[in-house]
Design a protein around this motif. Structure first.
Motif, PDB file in Angstrom:
ATOM      1  N   SER A 703       0.807  -1.065   0.111  1.00 52.59           N
ATOM      2  CA  SER A 703       0.147  -0.041   0.028  1.00 52.59           C
ATOM      3  C   SER A 703       0.930   1.279  -0.027  1.00 52.59           C
ATOM      4  O   SER A 703       1.809   1.106   0.674  1.00 52.59           O
ATOM      5  N   ASN A 704       0.493   2.268  -0.798  1.00 52.28           N
ATOM      6  CA  ASN A 704       1.222   3.561  -0.763  1.00 52.28           C
ATOM      7  C   ASN A 704       2.802   2.975  -1.181  1.00 52.28           C
ATOM      8  O   ASN A 704       3.753   3.540  -0.753  1.00 52.28           O
ATOM      9  N   SER A 705       2.887   2.328  -2.387  1.00 52.20           N
ATOM     10  CA  SER A 705       4.030   1.626  -2.628  1.00 52.20           C
ATOM     11  C   SER A 705       5.241   2.656  -3.082  1.00 52.20           C
ATOM     12  O   SER A 705       4.862   3.589  -4.062  1.00 52.20           O
TER      13      SER A 705
END
Length: 993
Positions: A703-705
């Motif tokens: 997530s939110n890489s």
């Protein structure tokens, strides 16, 4: 009464044969030179039938009235015009004819343009006035290639089809299709229901072009995204020249959009592109959608599903049986449930014959799907109303309501019952005889009384040419039967006596009566009474009794998949040796509590509460291993068609069913960066993932890489090892430098235009490069020799950004001071060297030297086997350079986390970080250490004891499936030869599309 009905029915058929040939003529304004012009205005009424008007509406004892190829009326109380030809269908059923929404009927796909050895790939388009990429062929008009195929039309009609939607199956954007009625007795002027029925798309390149781009699935996806952007740019009048492809693409946007995916994961990929551009595709699947039914349902797409179930494998040879993967065995076993699973989950779908090698398998496979759970109403919808809805033609085809096309089937029973006979298929009011309705079917078992003796007579085979079996007192007798024009002749040979029997069959009755001449010359009457549905029922029951047990679906649906997706647990490790990778160092006899997917507490004598308690006495608990450079879990790693492929992303390309994910978990790996390859100087974007075995690719991505991209230097990008097969720029190291400068200069100019407020063409590739210039995206650069390492740092500094990581970097020890000054990290091999020319100067002390200079240093794999032994690779740095054990361990945990900018989440055991940990049986740097449990966010994704159980379960399941296949073969079912499928091992230079 029955005799009268038959006679009137037979006469009506003679009349309708004339009507159907004369009613539908060419347009009346065409001149005729063959006599007086006339028009037949007769109606045709089919009376006393069970009429299935639609899948959810049935009329009993109803009448269907047709005229001029359309339904004039349907119901039970219809006033028939005087000029009506009546056909009595008492005891018969009428169904709407089937519709195939995905076909290449009447269109011959082009032959592939194959590159001969030594021939260079084509980089530029050969077409002028069309889109720059030849695999985008929106201008293709199926009508230009269409030629009605009467033989194929007959085969389709015999299977129950009346309409097909056909197209040219070639290219990524394939142009428009046409909707065709299978009416062999008229011209295209009558048959063509729509000459622009849908726009077709796929991920597959055109067979008519040698143009190299795209060379990967992710490249095809990126290209398709760019087409949508370019089409919008063109539609707004921003292009001075004409582009016939984009014009056609824009014109076709209002059509139904049919996307050939051909696989459950590709269906999700297609839907993702559709969602991005506000397009809801109708998706052509494979038949394996049941394996991801929740995700398939969430697409909200209507599917077109082939019904080509795989044959059982011939497993009589035990050695060859070992070739077959459990996944392939399961697919054979489970495929028949697919349609039933889709229906039960309310996923709308139609059925296509497109993947069938023989149309004769269509009915058999459809009945098999019903046996395995497909509701018959849903089956009929999938063949009538849903394909009509897909094509936007619900007001013309798919039902038998008033005003619809007169496309219908006449049967003697349930259309999906194996014992039902299909008599006729009317298309646009034109009659097509499949089985003669006037022939009365004798099939079944009869008890015959003749001169005080009882015989059992069994008729089998076709209605027109029945075969006979005769028994008395369970003794089989010789004899034969003839059947012509409903006259039955029967000869019985009973112990030297020959009896000759005859009968006129006037109705489909359970009793046959006739005259017999006995062997002594005497004549007598005889009668035979049929056992109700005897033979047909036995045939149906036999088919159902042959159903095999369906193996449970796992996540993923291959060996070592989970029966249920594992969930996060509260886990307390007691008395472990904890490698924190923090200031606390290595803690002895320490407890660690995992809760809500996070590391909740670290200490001694922690209370358990409801937690799962794991005794870790004598064992080691570490953060999960992170592989900075991997190519496992990808379908392809290189988009090699251009010297820059910044527009592509590995995130489009994740293979969540790659067994190497599970094997990596078994080696203690919890996270990795899946990198693009090194086929070009500017590669594609990375996917940073957690190895959540059993999840789809999108759910593995951080997530939110952090944003990363792969660059490459050296032999691979300048193509020094295959100079005769390519002419792509650059061909030299100095060319690589100029190419990079050129692209970054273009990116600067692109951003300037974008910020100016003036109109600009959105370019995905340039958008990514601008992110690099703005320090929003990080570069991992494939590198070997010092000169190129220096070069790339200088180019980056020229444009005011830093390279994030040099990966491989086997000459990093030569320029470590300059790397330190630039601020770049190094991710290298422990002791690989001399495997190609540019690696000749590699030394195993490279990692320790970079580390000692102060560079954030990691050990990576770039190899599916090494990746599950990274703990041992890290241990080599203790030997080569005297790195401490704690620092060596950071080379595969905290340091790669820092390089990937995820060290705030993973890489060490610290309260608040993700619960990504590994319990080792021994010192983690030891060759004897085994990962006993690998945990990601509190979910146990690998358990050594469970792994042993799974191995035994796989053996048992394989044996069960093999026995099922042997039974199939012994029962006479066709089989296929075993095939060994080995997933290609992907490396930096692999090109596999």
């Amino acid at each position: 009464m029955k005799t009268t009905n038959f006679s009137s029915h037979f006469l009506a058929l003679l009349c309708i044969a004339f009507v159907s040939c004369t009613t539908l003529v060419a347009q009346e304004y065409f001149p005729k030179n063959d006599g007086v012009k006339s028009k037949n205005d007769n109606y045709t009424a089919f009376t006393n039938a069970t009429i299935i008007v639609s899948p959810t509406k049935t009329i009993k004892k109803g009448t269907l009235l047709i005229k001029d190829g359309k339904v004039s009326a349907v119901g039970t109380s219809i006033t028939l015009p005087k000029n009506t030809v009546k056909i009595n269908l008492e005891g018969k059923r009428i169904y709407p004819s089937f519709i195939d929404a995905y076909s290449d009927f009447g269109i011959t796909p082009p032959k592939s343009e194959r590159r001969s050895f030594g021939q260079s790939p084509q980089y530029d388009s050969n077409r002028k006035g069309y889109y720059w990429n030849e695999h985008i062929r929106a201008e293709t008009d199926a009508l230009d290639s269409f030629k009605f195929d009467s033989k194929k039309a007959e085969e389709l009609r015999n299977a129950g089809f009346g309409v097909v939607n056909t197209h040219m199956p070639d290219g990524i954007v394939r142009g428009n299709g046409i909707l065709v009625a299978l009416n062999s007795k008229d011209s295209d002027a009558k048959r063509l229901l729509d000459v622009k029925s849908a726009q077709y798309l796929s991920f597959n390149k055109s067979r008519t072009s040698r143009q190299s781009y795209p060379t990967s699935l992710m490249g095809a996806m990126a290209l398709l995204r760019q087409v949508y952007l370019d089409a919008d740019w063109y539609a707004k009048g921003n292009v001075n020249t004409k582009d016939l492809t984009l014009e056609a693409f824009n014109n076709n946007k209002n059509l139904k959009q049919i996307f050939y995916a051909g696989d459950k994961h590709n269906a999700l990929r297609a839907d993702k592109i559709g969602d991005q551009f506000g397009v809801q595709y109708t998706i052509v699947g494979k038949g394996n959608e049941y394996q991801l039914i929740d995700e398939i349902k969430n697409t909200n797409a209507t599917f077109i599903i082939p019904i080509n179930f795989p044959k059982a494998y011939d497993v009589t040879n035990p050695y060859q049986a070992d070739f077959i993967s459990l996944a392939d065995m399961r697919y054979w076993n489970q495929a028949p449930i697919n349609l039933g699973v889709l229906a039960k989950n309310n996923v709308p779908f139609s059925i296509t014959t497109s993947e069938l090698k023989s149309l004769k398998d269509f009915t058999k496979n459809l009945q098999k799907a019903i046996d395995y759970g497909l509701d018959k109403t849903k089956a009929l919808e999938a063949l009538t109303t849903i394909p009509a809805q897909i094509l936007g033609k619900s007001n013309e085809i798919g039902t038998l309501n008033k005003g619809m096309q007169a496309n219908f089937l006449i049967t003697d029973g349930d259309i999906f019952d194996s014992k039902t006979k299909l008599y006729e298929n009317w298309v646009q009011g034109t009659r097509n005889i499949i089985n003669d309705m006037s022939v009365i079917d004798l099939t079944g078992e009869y008890t015959l009384n003749l001169s005080g003796k009882t015989y059992t007579i069994t008729f089998s085979g076709s209605a027109e040419k029945p075969k006979v079996s005769i028994k008395t007192d369970s003794i089989k007798l010789k004899g034969n039967a003839t059947y012509t024009d409903n006259w039955l002749g029967l000869i019985i040979m009973d112990k030297g006596d020959i009896h000759r029997l005859s009968a006129r069959i006037l109705s489909d009755s359970n009793t046959i009566t006739g005259n017999a001449q006995l062997s002594n010359g005497a004549t007598t009457n005889w009668s035979a009474i049929k056992k109700t549905n005897s033979l047909k029922t036995e045939k149906s029951d036999k088919r159902k009794n042959n159903l095999h047990e369906i193996m449970p679906i796992t996540y993923p649906n291959i060996g070592y998949g989970y029966a249920e997706k594992p969930t996060s647990e509260t886990i307390l490790f007691k008395n472990a040796t904890v490698w924190t990778n923090e200031e606390e160092g290595i803690l002895k006899n320490t407890d660690v509590l995992l809760k809500n997917g996070k590391i909740a507490k670290i200490g001694t004598n922690l209370s358990a509460g409801s937690a799962k308690v794991i005794d870790a006495t004598g064992k080691h608990l570490t953060a999960g291993i992170i592989d900075e450079h991997s190519h496992v879990a990808a379908h392809s790693v290189n988009e090699a068609g251009h010297n820059s492929s910044a527009e592509v992303t590995i995130e489009d390309n994740i293979d969540s069913e790659d067994i190497n994910i599970y094997r990596n978990l078994g080696g203690g790996v919890t996270s990795m960066q899946i990198l693009h390859g090194s086929a070009n100087p500017i590669g594609g974007r990375s996917a940073i993932v957690k190895l959540k075995w059993g999840e789809i690719g999108d759910n593995m991505i951080y997530s939110n890489s952090p944003k990363f991209i792969k660059f490459a230097l050296g032999e691979n990008v300048k193509q020094s090892r295959y100079p005769t097969t390519t002419n792509r720029f650059p061909q030299s190291r100095m060319g690589v430098e100029q190419m990079l400068i050129d692209y970054f200069q273009r990116a600067k100019e692109y951003e300037t235009l974008k910020k100016s407020g003036k109109p600009y063409r959105k370019d995905i590739e340039m958008e990514v490069l601008v992110e690099i210039l703005n320090k929003e995206r990080f570069i991992t650069a494939h590198s070997y020799v010092q000169s190129e390492i220096n070069m790339l740092m200088k180019v980056a500094e020229k444009f005011n950004f830093n390279v994030n990581t040099f990966t491989h970097i086997l000459e990093g020890y030569k320029v470590a001071d300059k790397m330190k000054k630039h601020g770049v990290g190094g991710s290298t091999f422990a002791d690989w060297w001399a495997y190609k020319y540019e690696v000749l100067d590699a030394i195993p002390y490279n990692a320790s030297i970079m580390h000692n200079v102060g560079i954030v240093t990691a050990i990576n794999s770039d190899d599916r086997e090494m990746s599950r032994r990274l703990n041992q690779e890290a241990a080599k740095t203790v030997k080569y350079g005297g790195v401490s054990e704690e620092e060596a361990w950071k080379f595969v945990t905290l340091n790669p986390a820092k390089l990937l900018h995820i060290d705030d989440r993973v890489g060490s055991i610290k309260v608040g970080k993700d619960a990504d940990v590994v319990l080792w049986s021994d010192h983690p740097l030891s060759v004897y250490a085994k990962a006993e449990k690998t945990i990601i966010e509190g979910v146990i994704y690998f358990d050594l004891e469970k792994d042993k159980q799974q191995r035994e379960a796989i053996k048992k399941e394989r044996n069960k499936l093999i026995n099922m296949m042997l039974n199939e073969k012994n029962g006479g079912a066709p089989t296929q030869a075993p095939k060994r499928k080995v997933k290609e091992e992907l490396h930096c230079d692999t090109i596999n599309y």
